[in-house]
Design an enzyme around this catalytic site. Structure first.
Site, mmCIF file in Angstrom:
data_model
loop_
_atom_site.group_PDB
_atom_site.id
_atom_site.type_symbol
_atom_site.label_atom_id
_atom_site.label_comp_id
_atom_site.label_asym_id
_atom_site.label_seq_id
_atom_site.Cartn_x
_atom_site.Cartn_y
_atom_site.Cartn_z
ATOM 1 N N THR A 27 40.558 40.473 52.976
ATOM 2 C CA THR A 27 39.287 41.099 53.326
ATOM 3 C C THR A 27 38.701 40.378 54.533
ATOM 4 O OG1 THR A 27 37.969 39.629 51.926
ATOM 5 C CG2 THR A 27 38.827 41.639 50.897
ATOM 6 N N ALA A 57 39.543 35.672 51.608
ATOM 7 C CA ALA A 57 38.145 35.993 51.897
ATOM 8 C C ALA A 57 37.636 35.067 52.994
ATOM 9 C CB ALA A 57 37.296 35.851 50.639
ATOM 10 N N ILE A 84 40.936 30.734 51.767
ATOM 11 C CA ILE A 84 39.716 30.731 52.564
ATOM 12 C C ILE A 84 40.086 31.042 54.007
ATOM 13 C CG2 ILE A 84 37.650 29.443 53.205
ATOM 14 C CD1 ILE A 84 38.067 29.837 50.142
ATOM 15 N N LYS A 85 39.603 32.174 54.500
ATOM 16 C CA LYS A 85 39.874 32.562 55.883
ATOM 17 C C LYS A 85 38.881 31.857 56.805
ATOM 18 C CE LYS A 85 40.863 36.828 56.894
ATOM 19 N NZ LYS A 85 40.768 38.314 56.982
ATOM 20 N N VAL A 86 39.433 31.047 57.708
ATOM 21 C CA VAL A 86 38.618 30.255 58.628
ATOM 22 C C VAL A 86 38.991 30.657 60.055
ATOM 23 C CG1 VAL A 86 38.057 27.916 59.395
ATOM 24 C CG2 VAL A 86 38.561 28.347 56.972
#
Length: 199
Positions: A27, A57, A84-86
């Protein structure tokens, strides 16, 4: 190659999970905003739908400290198999280094150049997500850039895998599948086109 759904529509996710061998869901803030609901409520529904499969996310903060704080909240709410999308920006690399040391699963997102992917891998990211079609739109070659990233990872012995994103057609997915990239996250309509023939 793992196949993930790039969408937050619960009905579409359920349908694709029922039909195809799907490995997870990605997402982003724009996708979540389409639901016009609380993003965490949508993410929790997705988690319930996909079980322990990968859920990616994205943080919203622009500072490393904010990203780290969001990562803790996401992991607490969505579970340990949440990536964790960074964003692959200077503050993002700082956050990746810190989160990696804490044992978080990290997806370095918004990658437009091979050297961003290199820095993400050096910073401890589990996945690097080049935006194939957006790279094309900037005048470069998204497929060639993604293949180069794969070569860089293999040559340097990185454990980081590619999570290719931003596809406009199924042929792009096929080319990277044939090259052996680790994963692709694909919009539902493009997934549906994977099985259509030219006849």
């Amino acid at each position: 190659m793992k196949l993930l759904i790039d969408d937050a529509n619960i009905e579409k996710i359920k349908k694709l999970y029922d039909l195809y061998p799907i490995d997870g869901v990605t997402t982003n803030p724009s996708i979540l905003a389409k639901s016009k609901r609380n993003p965490y409520e949508v993410l929790k529904e997705i988690r319930e739908c996909i079980g322990d499969d990968e859920l990616h996310a994205q943080v919203l903060s622009r500072t490393a400290e904010g990203m780290i704080e969001e990562a803790h909240k996401m992991a607490e709410i969505l579970g340990k198999n949440t990536f964790i999308k960074v964003p692959s920006i200077p503050e993002g690399f700082k956050a990746m280094k810190a989160l990696s040391k804490e044992g978080f699963k990290i997806t370095a997102t918004a990658i437009y150049t091979p050297m961003q992917a290199y820095l993400a891998a050096k910073s401890g990211a589990d996945y690097a997500a080049p935006y194939v079609n957006r790279i094309d739109n900037l005048g470069a070659d998204g497929i060639a850039s993604t293949k180069l990233i794969q070569n860089i990872f293999e040559t340097n012995g990185f454990d980081t895998e590619i999570l290719a994103a931003s596809f406009k057609n199924s042929n792009q997915v096929q080319e990277l599948c044939a090259y052996g990239v680790g994963a692709a996250t694909v919009a539902p309509d493009v997934i549906e086109n994977l099985i259509k023939n030219a006849c």
